[in-house]
Design a protein around this motif. Structure first.
Motif, mmCIF file in Angstrom:
data_model
loop_
_atom_site.group_PDB
_atom_site.id
_atom_site.type_symbol
_atom_site.label_atom_id
_atom_site.label_comp_id
_atom_site.label_asym_id
_atom_site.label_seq_id
_atom_site.Cartn_x
_atom_site.Cartn_y
_atom_site.Cartn_z
ATOM 1 N N LEU A 1 -34.936 -57.159 28.329
ATOM 2 C CA LEU A 1 -35.027 -58.260 27.374
ATOM 3 C C LEU A 1 -34.940 -59.614 28.069
ATOM 4 O O LEU A 1 -35.747 -60.521 27.801
ATOM 5 N N PHE A 2 -33.971 -59.770 28.971
ATOM 6 C CA PHE A 2 -33.724 -61.085 29.567
ATOM 7 C C PHE A 2 -34.762 -61.456 30.625
ATOM 8 O O PHE A 2 -35.195 -62.602 30.699
ATOM 9 N N THR A 3 -35.143 -60.473 31.464
ATOM 10 C CA THR A 3 -36.043 -60.789 32.576
ATOM 11 C C THR A 3 -37.514 -60.747 32.182
ATOM 12 O O THR A 3 -38.347 -61.344 32.858
ATOM 13 N N GLY A 4 -37.840 -60.018 31.119
ATOM 14 C CA GLY A 4 -39.246 -59.843 30.761
ATOM 15 C C GLY A 4 -39.976 -58.886 31.682
ATOM 16 O O GLY A 4 -41.208 -58.810 31.660
ATOM 17 N N ALA A 5 -39.228 -58.160 32.504
ATOM 18 C CA ALA A 5 -39.837 -57.237 33.463
ATOM 19 C C ALA A 5 -40.362 -55.987 32.763
ATOM 20 O O ALA A 5 -40.029 -55.706 31.604
ATOM 21 N N SER A 6 -41.190 -55.233 33.481
ATOM 22 C CA SER A 6 -41.720 -53.964 32.989
ATOM 23 C C SER A 6 -41.266 -52.832 33.899
ATOM 24 O O SER A 6 -41.088 -53.023 35.099
ATOM 25 N N PHE A 7 -41.101 -51.664 33.322
ATOM 26 C CA PHE A 7 -40.758 -50.468 34.081
ATOM 27 C C PHE A 7 -41.935 -49.503 34.076
ATOM 28 O O PHE A 7 -42.759 -49.508 33.159
ATOM 29 N N THR A 8 -42.006 -48.679 35.090
ATOM 30 C CA THR A 8 -43.042 -47.657 35.148
ATOM 31 C C THR A 8 -42.728 -46.548 34.142
ATOM 32 O O THR A 8 -41.602 -46.424 33.649
ATOM 33 N N ALA A 9 -43.731 -45.725 33.886
ATOM 34 C CA ALA A 9 -43.526 -44.582 32.995
ATOM 35 C C ALA A 9 -42.439 -43.662 33.544
ATOM 36 O O ALA A 9 -41.606 -43.145 32.791
ATOM 37 N N ALA A 10 -42.432 -43.470 34.880
ATOM 38 C CA ALA A 10 -41.423 -42.601 35.490
ATOM 39 C C ALA A 10 -40.019 -43.169 35.310
ATOM 40 O O ALA A 10 -39.054 -42.431 35.048
ATOM 41 N N GLN A 11 -39.860 -44.484 35.434
ATOM 42 C CA GLN A 11 -38.554 -45.100 35.211
ATOM 43 C C GLN A 11 -38.108 -44.923 33.759
ATOM 44 O O GLN A 11 -36.953 -44.608 33.486
ATOM 45 N N MET A 12 -39.045 -45.110 32.831
ATOM 46 C CA MET A 12 -38.707 -44.951 31.423
ATOM 47 C C MET A 12 -38.407 -43.495 31.077
ATOM 48 O O MET A 12 -37.602 -43.221 30.187
ATOM 49 N N GLU A 13 -39.019 -42.567 31.772
ATOM 50 C CA GLU A 13 -38.671 -41.163 31.585
ATOM 51 C C GLU A 13 -37.241 -40.923 32.069
ATOM 52 O O GLU A 13 -36.460 -40.209 31.424
ATOM 53 N N HIS A 14 -36.886 -41.525 33.196
ATOM 54 C CA HIS A 14 -35.537 -41.386 33.735
ATOM 55 C C HIS A 14 -34.496 -41.895 32.742
ATOM 56 O O HIS A 14 -33.426 -41.280 32.574
ATOM 57 N N TYR A 15 -34.802 -43.004 32.057
ATOM 58 C CA TYR A 15 -33.846 -43.583 31.112
ATOM 59 C C TYR A 15 -33.932 -42.958 29.723
ATOM 60 O O TYR A 15 -33.125 -43.282 28.845
ATOM 61 N N GLY A 16 -34.904 -42.085 29.512
ATOM 62 C CA GLY A 16 -34.952 -41.335 28.263
ATOM 63 C C GLY A 16 -35.881 -41.863 27.199
ATOM 64 O O GLY A 16 -36.003 -41.253 26.137
ATOM 65 N N LEU A 17 -36.550 -42.985 27.437
ATOM 66 C CA LEU A 17 -37.469 -43.507 26.420
ATOM 67 C C LEU A 17 -38.758 -42.695 26.375
ATOM 68 O O LEU A 17 -39.330 -42.477 25.310
#
Length: 256
Positions: free
Chosen positions: A158-174
């Motif tokens: 939210l604060f940085t406006g950065a994006s994560f890869t699909a693999a990172q989002m899989e790691h975090y559960g989204l």
């Protein structure tokens, strides 16, 4: 047309089709998706919905040109239409799969979070991005993201406006599953057909209890689950499922 739709083996496909604009949400697209979801809500030919985008983006967020336009008196404004779409998606009684084919940013991420399951192409990237343009989220960015991800991770996005890869989002559960880009549509169809073979009634009831559980105490959530079970015991689908098990055959569910 900003939206394409089709039905394949009880799986309804919604394809955001503004590829040149990275499928950014405008009034026309939001209204069209809301209308199609409402049309499919009680259509027995559609048991599962897959939402995806055309081109290299799933959805890059709101069309900021339309956000900046003044509202027309007496007509729904941009926010009304977009929030109405996301609310309709979130409350849709049938399973919804997001097939994230590319960038999912801001309103695109909010759309993903309103779906039940998330399949993402290896090349996909997901992020909030509202802060990059001084825009405040209005369809769940700040309210839902900390419920989907660890709070410090949500705040980072939210604060940085950065994006994560699909693999990172899989790691975090989204993201439930990362798929090779070329295989995303086939995998989404396969998962859709897997769900379509289940009892529509039991999936709708499971979805409702699961969606409301987080806002209840454990005791209240368990009471809700038991109440749904009491209703479900009188259904054709539960009786048919038990008969099919005893007769060693595939059940024929009707959704009632």
């Amino acid at each position: 047309m900003s939206l394409q739709h089709r039905i394949e083996n009880a799986v309804g496909w919604l394809v955001m089709d503004r590829a040149a604009a990275m499928n950014s949400l405008n009034r026309e697209m939001a209204a069209a998706m809301t209308a199609q979801l409402n049309a499919w809500r009680d259509d027995p030919a559609v048991r599962v919905v897959v939402l995806t985008g055309s081109g290299r983006a799933f959805c890059a967020g709101a069309d900021l040109k339309e956000v900046a336009e003044p509202p027309v008196t007496g007509e729904p404004d941009f926010l009304d239409l977009v929030v109405g779409f996301v609310d309709t998606l979130r409350a849709f009684p049938k399973p919804v799969i997001a097939a994230v084919n590319g960038l999912a940013l801001a309103g695109g991420l909010e759309t993903v979070m309103a779906c039940d399951l998330v399949l993402a192409a290896e090349s996909a990237k997901l992020g909030d991005a509202h802060s990059n343009f001084g825009v405040f989220p209005g369809a769940g960015g700040a309210a839902v993201l900390p419920r989907k991800l660890p709070v410090n991770v949500a705040r980072w996005l939210l604060f940085t406006g950065a994006s994560f890869t699909a693999a990172q989002m899989e790691h975090y559960g989204l993201v439930n599953e990362v798929v090779a880009d070329a295989g995303l549509a086939a995998r989404a169809q396969a998962v859709g057909e897997l769900l379509a073979a289940k009892s529509p009634l039991v999936l709708a009831r499971m979805k409702r209890v699961a969606a409301e559980a987080a806002d209840k105490t454990l005791a209240d959530a368990l009471r809700h689950e038991l109440l749904e079970l009491r209703h479900h015991q009188r259904s054709h689908d539960m009786k048919e499922g038990l008969r099919a098990f005893a007769e060693k055959r595939q059940p024929a569910f009707k959704g009632c």
